[in-house]
Design an enzyme around this catalytic site. Structure first.
Site, PDB file in Angstrom:
ATOM      1  N   ASP A  98       0.843  -1.203   0.000  1.00 21.95           N
ATOM      2  CA  ASP A  98       0.000   0.000   0.000  1.00 21.95           C
ATOM      3  C   ASP A  98       0.879   1.255   0.000  1.00 21.95           C
ATOM      4  O   ASP A  98       1.802   1.354   0.815  1.00 21.95           O
ATOM      5  CB  ASP A  98      -0.895  -0.034   1.259  1.00 21.95           C
ATOM      6  N   HIS A 100      -0.442   4.511   0.048  1.00 23.91           N
ATOM      7  CA  HIS A 100      -1.137   5.701   0.561  1.00 23.91           C
ATOM      8  C   HIS A 100      -0.503   6.168   1.876  1.00 23.91           C
ATOM      9  O   HIS A 100      -0.436   5.394   2.822  1.00 23.91           O
ATOM     10  CB  HIS A 100      -2.621   5.387   0.776  1.00 23.91           C
ATOM     11  N   SER A 151      -5.328  -4.239   2.157  1.00 26.85           N
ATOM     12  CA  SER A 151      -4.473  -3.843   3.281  1.00 26.85           C
ATOM     13  C   SER A 151      -5.060  -4.293   4.608  1.00 26.85           C
ATOM     14  O   SER A 151      -4.322  -4.542   5.565  1.00 26.85           O
ATOM     15  CB  SER A 151      -4.279  -2.328   3.307  1.00 26.85           C
TER      16      SER A 151
HETATM   17 CO1  B1M Z   1      -5.648   5.479  -4.128  1.00 30.52          CO
HETATM   18  N1  B1M Z   1      -7.237   4.421  -3.740  1.00 30.52           N
HETATM   19  N2  B1M Z   1      -4.958   4.069  -5.263  1.00 30.52           N
HETATM   20  N3  B1M Z   1      -4.227   6.724  -4.551  1.00 30.52           N
HETATM   21  N4  B1M Z   1      -6.672   6.824  -3.299  1.00 30.52           N
HETATM   22  C1  B1M Z   1      -8.190   4.949  -2.750  1.00 30.52           C
HETATM   23  C2  B1M Z   1      -7.854   4.465  -1.342  1.00 30.52           C
HETATM   24  C3  B1M Z   1      -9.564   4.386  -3.295  1.00 30.52           C
HETATM   25  C4  B1M Z   1     -10.633   4.200  -2.207  1.00 30.52           C
HETATM   26  C5  B1M Z   1     -10.070   5.297  -4.428  1.00 30.52           C
HETATM   27  C6  B1M Z   1     -11.320   4.763  -5.107  1.00 30.52           C
HETATM   28  O1  B1M Z   1     -11.258   3.932  -5.946  1.00 30.52           O
HETATM   29  N5  B1M Z   1     -12.460   5.260  -4.757  1.00 30.52           N
HETATM   30  C7  B1M Z   1      -9.100   3.037  -3.936  1.00 30.52           C
HETATM   31  C8  B1M Z   1      -9.102   1.814  -3.012  1.00 30.52           C
HETATM   32  C9  B1M Z   1     -10.149   0.798  -3.418  1.00 30.52           C
HETATM   33  C10 B1M Z   1     -10.115  -0.450  -2.614  1.00 30.52           C
HETATM   34  O2  B1M Z   1      -9.127  -0.991  -2.215  1.00 30.52           O
HETATM   35  N6  B1M Z   1     -11.312  -0.917  -2.389  1.00 30.52           N
HETATM   36  C11 B1M Z   1      -7.722   3.392  -4.416  1.00 30.52           C
HETATM   37  C12 B1M Z   1      -7.008   2.691  -5.436  1.00 30.52           C
HETATM   38  C13 B1M Z   1      -7.774   1.617  -6.157  1.00 30.52           C
HETATM   39  C14 B1M Z   1      -5.676   2.987  -5.777  1.00 30.52           C
HETATM   40  C15 B1M Z   1      -4.772   2.259  -6.800  1.00 30.52           C
HETATM   41  C16 B1M Z   1      -4.883   0.735  -6.837  1.00 30.52           C
HETATM   42  C17 B1M Z   1      -5.055   2.862  -8.181  1.00 30.52           C
HETATM   43  C18 B1M Z   1      -4.313   2.261  -9.334  1.00 30.52           C
HETATM   44  O3  B1M Z   1      -3.109   2.274  -9.380  1.00 30.52           O
HETATM   45  N7  B1M Z   1      -5.080   1.734 -10.229  1.00 30.52           N
HETATM   46  C19 B1M Z   1      -3.370   2.717  -6.353  1.00 30.52           C
HETATM   47  C20 B1M Z   1      -2.849   1.793  -5.237  1.00 30.52           C
HETATM   48  C21 B1M Z   1      -1.394   1.687  -5.202  1.00 30.52           C
HETATM   49  C22 B1M Z   1      -0.949   0.895  -3.978  1.00 30.52           C
HETATM   50  O4  B1M Z   1      -1.187   1.296  -2.846  1.00 30.52           O
HETATM   51  N8  B1M Z   1      -0.328  -0.226  -4.212  1.00 30.52           N
HETATM   52  C23 B1M Z   1      -3.687   4.050  -5.763  1.00 30.52           C
HETATM   53  C24 B1M Z   1      -2.805   5.125  -5.776  1.00 30.52           C
HETATM   54  C25 B1M Z   1      -3.090   6.373  -5.260  1.00 30.52           C
HETATM   55  C26 B1M Z   1      -2.188   7.598  -5.426  1.00 30.52           C
HETATM   56  C27 B1M Z   1      -0.697   7.234  -5.379  1.00 30.52           C
HETATM   57  C28 B1M Z   1      -2.490   8.214  -6.784  1.00 30.52           C
HETATM   58  C29 B1M Z   1      -2.704   8.549  -4.290  1.00 30.52           C
HETATM   59  C30 B1M Z   1      -1.938   8.388  -2.970  1.00 30.52           C
HETATM   60  C31 B1M Z   1      -0.855   9.394  -2.756  1.00 30.52           C
HETATM   61  C32 B1M Z   1      -0.272   9.310  -1.380  1.00 30.52           C
HETATM   62  O5  B1M Z   1      -0.870   8.895  -0.400  1.00 30.52           O
HETATM   63  N9  B1M Z   1       0.944   9.738  -1.304  1.00 30.52           N
HETATM   64  C33 B1M Z   1      -4.121   7.989  -4.056  1.00 30.52           C
HETATM   65  C34 B1M Z   1      -5.144   8.705  -3.365  1.00 30.52           C
HETATM   66  C35 B1M Z   1      -4.824  10.147  -3.008  1.00 30.52           C
HETATM   67  C36 B1M Z   1      -6.400   8.120  -3.023  1.00 30.52           C
HETATM   68  C37 B1M Z   1      -7.650   8.773  -2.390  1.00 30.52           C
HETATM   69  C38 B1M Z   1      -8.329   9.576  -3.481  1.00 30.52           C
HETATM   70  C39 B1M Z   1      -7.418   9.686  -1.183  1.00 30.52           C
HETATM   71  C40 B1M Z   1      -6.628   9.096  -0.013  1.00 30.52           C
HETATM   72  C41 B1M Z   1      -6.190  10.183   0.946  1.00 30.52           C
HETATM   73  O6  B1M Z   1      -5.049  10.623   0.918  1.00 30.52           O
HETATM   74  N10 B1M Z   1      -7.101  10.698   1.771  1.00 30.52           N
HETATM   75  C42 B1M Z   1      -8.480   7.510  -1.934  1.00 30.52           C
HETATM   76  C43 B1M Z   1      -9.972   7.720  -1.924  1.00 30.52           C
HETATM   77  C44 B1M Z   1     -10.449   8.235  -0.585  1.00 30.52           C
HETATM   78  O7  B1M Z   1      -9.947   7.880   0.461  1.00 30.52           O
HETATM   79  N11 B1M Z   1     -11.452   9.056  -0.645  1.00 30.52           N
HETATM   80  C45 B1M Z   1      -7.877   6.431  -2.742  1.00 30.52           C
HETATM   81  C46 B1M Z   1      -6.821  11.763   2.720  1.00 30.52           C
HETATM   82  C47 B1M Z   1      -6.236  11.188   4.031  1.00 30.52           C
HETATM   83  C48 B1M Z   1      -5.980  12.303   5.028  1.00 30.52           C
HETATM   84  O8  B1M Z   1      -7.186  10.301   4.565  1.00 30.52           O
HETATM   85  O9  B1M Z   1      -5.656   8.305   4.401  1.00 30.52           O
HETATM   86  O10 B1M Z   1      -8.129   8.001   4.942  1.00 30.52           O
HETATM   87  P1  B1M Z   1      -6.886   8.801   5.038  1.00 30.52           P
HETATM   88  O11 B1M Z   1      -6.498   8.973   6.575  1.00 30.52           O
HETATM   89  C49 B1M Z   1      -7.462   9.320   7.541  1.00 30.52           C
HETATM   90  C50 B1M Z   1      -8.075   8.135   8.292  1.00 30.52           C
HETATM   91  O12 B1M Z   1      -8.240   7.004   7.476  1.00 30.52           O
HETATM   92  C51 B1M Z   1      -7.168   7.939   9.459  1.00 30.52           C
HETATM   93  O13 B1M Z   1      -6.708   9.263   9.768  1.00 30.52           O
HETATM   94  C52 B1M Z   1      -6.751  10.092   8.597  1.00 30.52           C
HETATM   95  C53 B1M Z   1      -7.545  11.360   8.880  1.00 30.52           C
HETATM   96  O14 B1M Z   1      -7.316  11.936  10.086  1.00 30.52           O
HETATM   97  N12 B1M Z   1      -5.993   7.075   9.375  1.00 30.52           N
HETATM   98  C54 B1M Z   1      -5.404   6.602  10.520  1.00 30.52           C
HETATM   99  C55 B1M Z   1      -5.275   6.641   8.329  1.00 30.52           C
HETATM  100  N13 B1M Z   1      -4.264   5.888   8.735  1.00 30.52           N
HETATM  101  C56 B1M Z   1      -4.310   5.840  10.077  1.00 30.52           C
HETATM  102  C57 B1M Z   1      -3.478   5.196  11.002  1.00 30.52           C
HETATM  103  C58 B1M Z   1      -3.780   5.328  12.358  1.00 30.52           C
HETATM  104  C59 B1M Z   1      -4.874   6.087  12.785  1.00 30.52           C
HETATM  105  C60 B1M Z   1      -5.701   6.728  11.867  1.00 30.52           C
HETATM  106  O15 B1M Z   1      -3.052   4.757  13.319  1.00 30.52           O
HETATM  107  C61 B1M Z   1      -1.875   4.054  13.005  1.00 30.52           C
END
Ligand code: B1M
Length: 213
Positions: A98, A100, A151
Protein backbone atom coordinates in the site's frame (compact mmCIF):
# COMPACT_ATOMS: atom_id res chain seq x y z
CA UNK A 1 -17.32 29.93 -4.99
CA UNK A 2 -17.20 30.29 -1.23
CA UNK A 3 -13.86 29.87 0.57
CA UNK A 4 -14.80 26.31 1.59
CA UNK A 5 -15.79 25.40 -1.96
CA UNK A 6 -12.54 26.83 -3.28
CA UNK A 7 -10.52 24.77 -0.79
CA UNK A 8 -12.27 21.57 -1.89
CA UNK A 9 -11.80 22.56 -5.53
CA UNK A 10 -8.00 22.92 -5.21
CA UNK A 11 -7.86 19.28 -4.14
CA UNK A 12 -10.30 18.04 -6.78
CA UNK A 13 -8.58 19.97 -9.57
CA UNK A 14 -5.07 19.30 -8.31
CA UNK A 15 -4.27 22.98 -8.57
CA UNK A 16 -2.22 25.10 -6.17
CA UNK A 17 -2.94 28.50 -7.76
CA UNK A 18 -4.18 30.65 -4.89
CA UNK A 19 -4.15 27.75 -2.43
CA UNK A 20 -1.84 29.22 0.20
CA UNK A 21 -3.65 32.57 0.30
CA UNK A 22 -6.98 30.78 0.75
CA UNK A 23 -5.55 28.56 3.49
CA UNK A 24 -4.35 31.70 5.30
CA UNK A 25 -7.81 33.19 4.89
CA UNK A 26 -9.40 30.04 6.35
CA UNK A 27 -6.97 30.11 9.29
CA UNK A 28 -8.53 33.39 10.42
CA UNK A 29 -11.70 31.57 11.48
CA UNK A 30 -10.84 27.88 11.60
CA UNK A 31 -8.31 25.65 13.25
CA UNK A 32 -5.91 23.72 10.98
CA UNK A 33 -7.56 20.35 11.65
CA UNK A 34 -11.00 21.75 10.92
CA UNK A 35 -9.72 22.86 7.53
CA UNK A 36 -8.15 19.46 6.84
CA UNK A 37 -11.08 17.35 8.07
CA UNK A 38 -13.62 19.71 6.47
CA UNK A 39 -13.15 21.15 2.99
CA UNK A 40 -9.86 19.39 2.14
CA UNK A 41 -11.15 15.92 3.05
CA UNK A 42 -14.39 16.70 1.23
CA UNK A 43 -12.27 17.37 -1.86
CA UNK A 44 -10.36 14.10 -1.38
CA UNK A 45 -13.61 12.15 -1.06
CA UNK A 46 -14.77 13.68 -4.32
CA UNK A 47 -11.44 12.69 -5.94
CA UNK A 48 -12.03 9.13 -4.71
CA UNK A 49 -15.54 9.17 -6.15
CA UNK A 50 -14.44 10.52 -9.55
CA UNK A 51 -11.55 8.07 -9.69
CA UNK A 52 -13.90 5.21 -8.91
CA UNK A 53 -16.11 6.32 -11.82
CA UNK A 54 -13.10 6.44 -14.15
CA UNK A 55 -13.43 10.20 -14.43
CA UNK A 56 -9.89 10.75 -13.11
CA UNK A 57 -6.66 8.93 -13.89
CA UNK A 58 -3.94 8.03 -11.38
CA UNK A 59 -1.73 10.96 -12.51
CA UNK A 60 -4.56 13.35 -11.66
CA UNK A 61 -5.15 11.73 -8.27
CA UNK A 62 -1.43 12.17 -7.59
CA UNK A 63 -1.77 15.89 -8.24
CA UNK A 64 -4.66 16.02 -5.80
CA UNK A 65 -2.47 14.22 -3.28
CA UNK A 66 0.23 16.88 -3.84
CA UNK A 67 -2.28 19.62 -3.06
CA UNK A 68 -3.32 17.81 0.12
CA UNK A 69 0.31 17.38 1.17
CA UNK A 70 1.17 21.03 0.44
CA UNK A 71 -1.88 22.11 2.45
CA UNK A 72 -0.98 19.96 5.44
CA UNK A 73 2.61 21.27 5.30
CA UNK A 74 1.34 24.85 5.23
CA UNK A 75 -1.07 24.30 8.11
CA UNK A 76 1.30 22.28 10.29
CA UNK A 77 3.05 25.23 11.99
CA UNK A 78 -0.35 26.51 13.15
CA UNK A 79 -1.32 23.26 14.85
CA UNK A 80 -1.44 23.11 18.61
CA UNK A 81 1.66 21.70 20.18
CA UNK A 82 1.96 20.51 23.73
CA UNK A 83 5.36 20.87 25.33
CA UNK A 84 5.04 17.89 27.59
CA UNK A 85 8.01 15.59 27.94
CA UNK A 86 8.05 12.52 25.70
CA UNK A 87 4.94 10.45 26.41
CA UNK A 88 5.97 7.44 24.42
CA UNK A 89 7.51 6.06 21.29
CA UNK A 90 5.44 4.78 18.38
CA UNK A 91 6.50 3.04 15.18
CA UNK A 92 4.30 4.01 12.23
CA UNK A 93 3.99 2.34 8.83
CA UNK A 94 1.74 1.94 5.84
CA UNK A 95 1.42 -1.82 5.37
CA UNK A 96 3.01 -3.92 2.66
CA UNK A 97 1.52 -3.38 -0.80
CA UNK A 98 0.00 0.00 0.00
CA UNK A 99 1.43 3.39 -1.03
CA UNK A 100 -1.14 5.70 0.56
CA UNK A 101 0.62 7.86 3.13
CA UNK A 102 -1.23 11.14 3.58
CA UNK A 103 -3.33 9.84 6.48
CA UNK A 104 -0.35 8.15 8.13
CA UNK A 105 1.72 11.31 7.86
CA UNK A 106 -1.11 13.30 9.40
CA UNK A 107 -1.15 10.84 12.29
CA UNK A 108 2.61 11.38 12.64
CA UNK A 109 2.18 15.16 12.81
CA UNK A 110 -0.61 15.00 15.39
CA UNK A 111 1.22 12.49 17.59
CA UNK A 112 4.57 14.24 17.44
CA UNK A 113 2.96 17.60 18.17
CA UNK A 114 1.53 16.00 21.28
CA UNK A 115 4.56 14.52 22.90
CA UNK A 116 5.23 11.28 21.02
CA UNK A 117 8.43 10.26 19.38
CA UNK A 118 7.55 8.73 16.03
CA UNK A 119 9.58 6.32 13.98
CA UNK A 120 7.95 6.58 10.56
CA UNK A 121 8.96 3.63 8.41
CA UNK A 122 7.15 4.93 5.33
CA UNK A 123 5.03 2.99 2.86
CA UNK A 124 4.82 -0.64 1.67
CA UNK A 125 6.37 -1.80 4.93
CA UNK A 126 6.68 -5.57 5.18
CA UNK A 127 6.24 -7.28 8.57
CA UNK A 128 9.94 -8.17 8.62
CA UNK A 129 10.85 -4.48 8.44
CA UNK A 130 8.55 -3.73 11.37
CA UNK A 131 10.04 -6.54 13.39
CA UNK A 132 13.56 -5.30 12.66
CA UNK A 133 12.66 -1.72 13.52
CA UNK A 134 11.11 -2.84 16.79
CA UNK A 135 14.15 -4.91 17.69
CA UNK A 136 16.46 -1.97 16.97
CA UNK A 137 14.36 0.40 18.97
CA UNK A 138 11.53 -1.07 21.06
CA UNK A 139 8.47 1.19 20.97
CA UNK A 140 5.40 1.48 23.18
CA UNK A 141 3.04 0.83 20.29
CA UNK A 142 3.00 0.07 16.57
CA UNK A 143 0.70 2.03 14.26
CA UNK A 144 -0.42 0.54 10.95
CA UNK A 145 -2.16 2.44 8.18
CA UNK A 146 -3.79 1.07 5.03
CA UNK A 147 -6.36 2.32 2.53
CA UNK A 148 -6.82 -0.60 0.19
CA UNK A 149 -9.24 -3.41 0.92
CA UNK A 150 -6.35 -5.87 0.66
CA UNK A 151 -4.47 -3.84 3.28
CA UNK A 152 -7.00 -4.87 5.90
CA UNK A 153 -6.00 -8.49 5.28
CA UNK A 154 -2.33 -7.48 5.27
CA UNK A 155 -2.83 -6.07 8.77
CA UNK A 156 -4.03 -9.45 9.98
CA UNK A 157 -0.90 -11.05 8.50
CA UNK A 158 1.30 -8.35 10.02
CA UNK A 159 -0.23 -8.78 13.46
CA UNK A 160 0.29 -12.52 13.20
CA UNK A 161 3.94 -12.08 12.21
CA UNK A 162 4.49 -9.71 15.13
CA UNK A 163 2.99 -12.28 17.44
CA UNK A 164 5.21 -15.01 16.02
CA UNK A 165 8.18 -12.72 16.65
CA UNK A 166 6.99 -12.41 20.25
CA UNK A 167 6.32 -8.71 19.94
CA UNK A 168 3.17 -7.95 21.88
CA UNK A 169 2.95 -4.18 22.16
CA UNK A 170 -0.43 -2.60 21.40
CA UNK A 171 -1.18 -2.14 17.70
CA UNK A 172 -3.03 0.93 16.53
CA UNK A 173 -4.70 0.53 13.15
CA UNK A 174 -6.39 3.03 10.87
CA UNK A 175 -7.27 3.84 7.29
CA UNK A 176 -10.31 3.90 5.07
CA UNK A 177 -10.44 0.15 4.42
CA UNK A 178 -10.89 -0.71 8.08
CA UNK A 179 -13.74 -0.74 10.52
CA UNK A 180 -13.83 -1.22 14.25
CA UNK A 181 -15.69 -4.49 13.75
CA UNK A 182 -13.10 -5.89 11.34
CA UNK A 183 -10.34 -4.96 13.72
CA UNK A 184 -11.98 -6.67 16.65
CA UNK A 185 -13.03 -9.84 14.86
CA UNK A 186 -10.15 -10.39 12.50
CA UNK A 187 -7.04 -8.91 14.03
CA UNK A 188 -7.82 -9.09 17.72
CA UNK A 189 -8.04 -12.84 18.27
CA UNK A 190 -4.98 -13.46 16.10
CA UNK A 191 -2.80 -11.25 18.19
CA UNK A 192 -1.90 -11.58 21.82
CA UNK A 193 -2.13 -7.98 22.75
CA UNK A 194 -4.31 -5.01 22.22
CA UNK A 195 -5.39 -4.04 18.72
CA UNK A 196 -7.13 -0.71 18.62
CA UNK A 197 -8.91 0.98 15.74
CA UNK A 198 -8.64 4.73 15.21
CA UNK A 199 -11.08 6.38 12.87
CA UNK A 200 -8.94 9.47 12.33
CA UNK A 201 -5.73 11.09 13.51
CA UNK A 202 -7.28 12.75 16.59
CA UNK A 203 -8.86 9.45 17.58
CA UNK A 204 -5.38 7.93 17.22
CA UNK A 205 -4.01 10.53 19.64
CA UNK A 206 -6.80 9.86 22.16
CA UNK A 207 -6.12 6.14 22.01
CA UNK A 208 -2.35 6.62 22.34
CA UNK A 209 -2.90 8.85 25.37
CA UNK A 210 -5.13 6.23 27.00
CA UNK A 211 -2.55 3.54 26.32
CA UNK A 212 0.26 5.55 27.91
CA UNK A 213 -1.71 6.47 31.04
CO1 B1M B 1 -5.65 5.48 -4.13
N1 B1M B 1 -7.24 4.42 -3.74
N2 B1M B 1 -4.96 4.07 -5.26
N3 B1M B 1 -4.23 6.72 -4.55
N4 B1M B 1 -6.67 6.82 -3.30
C1 B1M B 1 -8.19 4.95 -2.75
C2 B1M B 1 -7.85 4.47 -1.34
C3 B1M B 1 -9.56 4.39 -3.29
C4 B1M B 1 -10.63 4.20 -2.21
C5 B1M B 1 -10.07 5.30 -4.43
C6 B1M B 1 -11.32 4.76 -5.11
O1 B1M B 1 -11.26 3.93 -5.95
N5 B1M B 1 -12.46 5.26 -4.76
C7 B1M B 1 -9.10 3.04 -3.94
C8 B1M B 1 -9.10 1.81 -3.01
C9 B1M B 1 -10.15 0.80 -3.42
C10 B1M B 1 -10.11 -0.45 -2.61
O2 B1M B 1 -9.13 -0.99 -2.21
N6 B1M B 1 -11.31 -0.92 -2.39
C11 B1M B 1 -7.72 3.39 -4.42
C12 B1M B 1 -7.01 2.69 -5.44
C13 B1M B 1 -7.77 1.62 -6.16
C14 B1M B 1 -5.68 2.99 -5.78
C15 B1M B 1 -4.77 2.26 -6.80
C16 B1M B 1 -4.88 0.74 -6.84
C17 B1M B 1 -5.06 2.86 -8.18
C18 B1M B 1 -4.31 2.26 -9.33
O3 B1M B 1 -3.11 2.27 -9.38
N7 B1M B 1 -5.08 1.73 -10.23
C19 B1M B 1 -3.37 2.72 -6.35
C20 B1M B 1 -2.85 1.79 -5.24
C21 B1M B 1 -1.39 1.69 -5.20
C22 B1M B 1 -0.95 0.90 -3.98
O4 B1M B 1 -1.19 1.30 -2.85
N8 B1M B 1 -0.33 -0.23 -4.21
C23 B1M B 1 -3.69 4.05 -5.76
C24 B1M B 1 -2.80 5.12 -5.78
C25 B1M B 1 -3.09 6.37 -5.26
C26 B1M B 1 -2.19 7.60 -5.43
C27 B1M B 1 -0.70 7.23 -5.38
C28 B1M B 1 -2.49 8.21 -6.78
C29 B1M B 1 -2.70 8.55 -4.29
C30 B1M B 1 -1.94 8.39 -2.97
C31 B1M B 1 -0.86 9.39 -2.76
C32 B1M B 1 -0.27 9.31 -1.38
O5 B1M B 1 -0.87 8.89 -0.40
N9 B1M B 1 0.94 9.74 -1.30
C33 B1M B 1 -4.12 7.99 -4.06
C34 B1M B 1 -5.14 8.70 -3.36
C35 B1M B 1 -4.82 10.15 -3.01
C36 B1M B 1 -6.40 8.12 -3.02
C37 B1M B 1 -7.65 8.77 -2.39
C38 B1M B 1 -8.33 9.58 -3.48
C39 B1M B 1 -7.42 9.69 -1.18
C40 B1M B 1 -6.63 9.10 -0.01
C41 B1M B 1 -6.19 10.18 0.95
O6 B1M B 1 -5.05 10.62 0.92
N10 B1M B 1 -7.10 10.70 1.77
C42 B1M B 1 -8.48 7.51 -1.93
C43 B1M B 1 -9.97 7.72 -1.92
C44 B1M B 1 -10.45 8.24 -0.58
O7 B1M B 1 -9.95 7.88 0.46
N11 B1M B 1 -11.45 9.06 -0.65
C45 B1M B 1 -7.88 6.43 -2.74
C46 B1M B 1 -6.82 11.76 2.72
C47 B1M B 1 -6.24 11.19 4.03
C48 B1M B 1 -5.98 12.30 5.03
O8 B1M B 1 -7.19 10.30 4.56
O9 B1M B 1 -5.66 8.31 4.40
O10 B1M B 1 -8.13 8.00 4.94
P1 B1M B 1 -6.89 8.80 5.04
O11 B1M B 1 -6.50 8.97 6.58
C49 B1M B 1 -7.46 9.32 7.54
C50 B1M B 1 -8.08 8.14 8.29
O12 B1M B 1 -8.24 7.00 7.48
C51 B1M B 1 -7.17 7.94 9.46
O13 B1M B 1 -6.71 9.26 9.77
C52 B1M B 1 -6.75 10.09 8.60
C53 B1M B 1 -7.54 11.36 8.88
O14 B1M B 1 -7.32 11.94 10.09
N12 B1M B 1 -5.99 7.07 9.37
C54 B1M B 1 -5.40 6.60 10.52
C55 B1M B 1 -5.28 6.64 8.33
N13 B1M B 1 -4.26 5.89 8.74
C56 B1M B 1 -4.31 5.84 10.08
C57 B1M B 1 -3.48 5.20 11.00
C58 B1M B 1 -3.78 5.33 12.36
C59 B1M B 1 -4.87 6.09 12.78
C60 B1M B 1 -5.70 6.73 11.87
O15 B1M B 1 -3.05 4.76 13.32
C61 B1M B 1 -1.87 4.05 13.00
Amino acid sequence: LTLEERLSAYVVEGSKDGLLADLDEALKTKRPLEIINGPLMKGMDEVGRLFNNNELIVAEVLQSAEVMKASVAHLEPYMEKSDTSVKGKIILATVKGDVHDIGKNLVEIILSNNGYRIINLGIKVAPEQLIEAYRNEPADAIGLSGLLVKSAQQMVVTAQDLRNAEIAVPILVGGAALTRKFTKNRIGPEYEGLVLYAKDAMDGLDIANKLMD
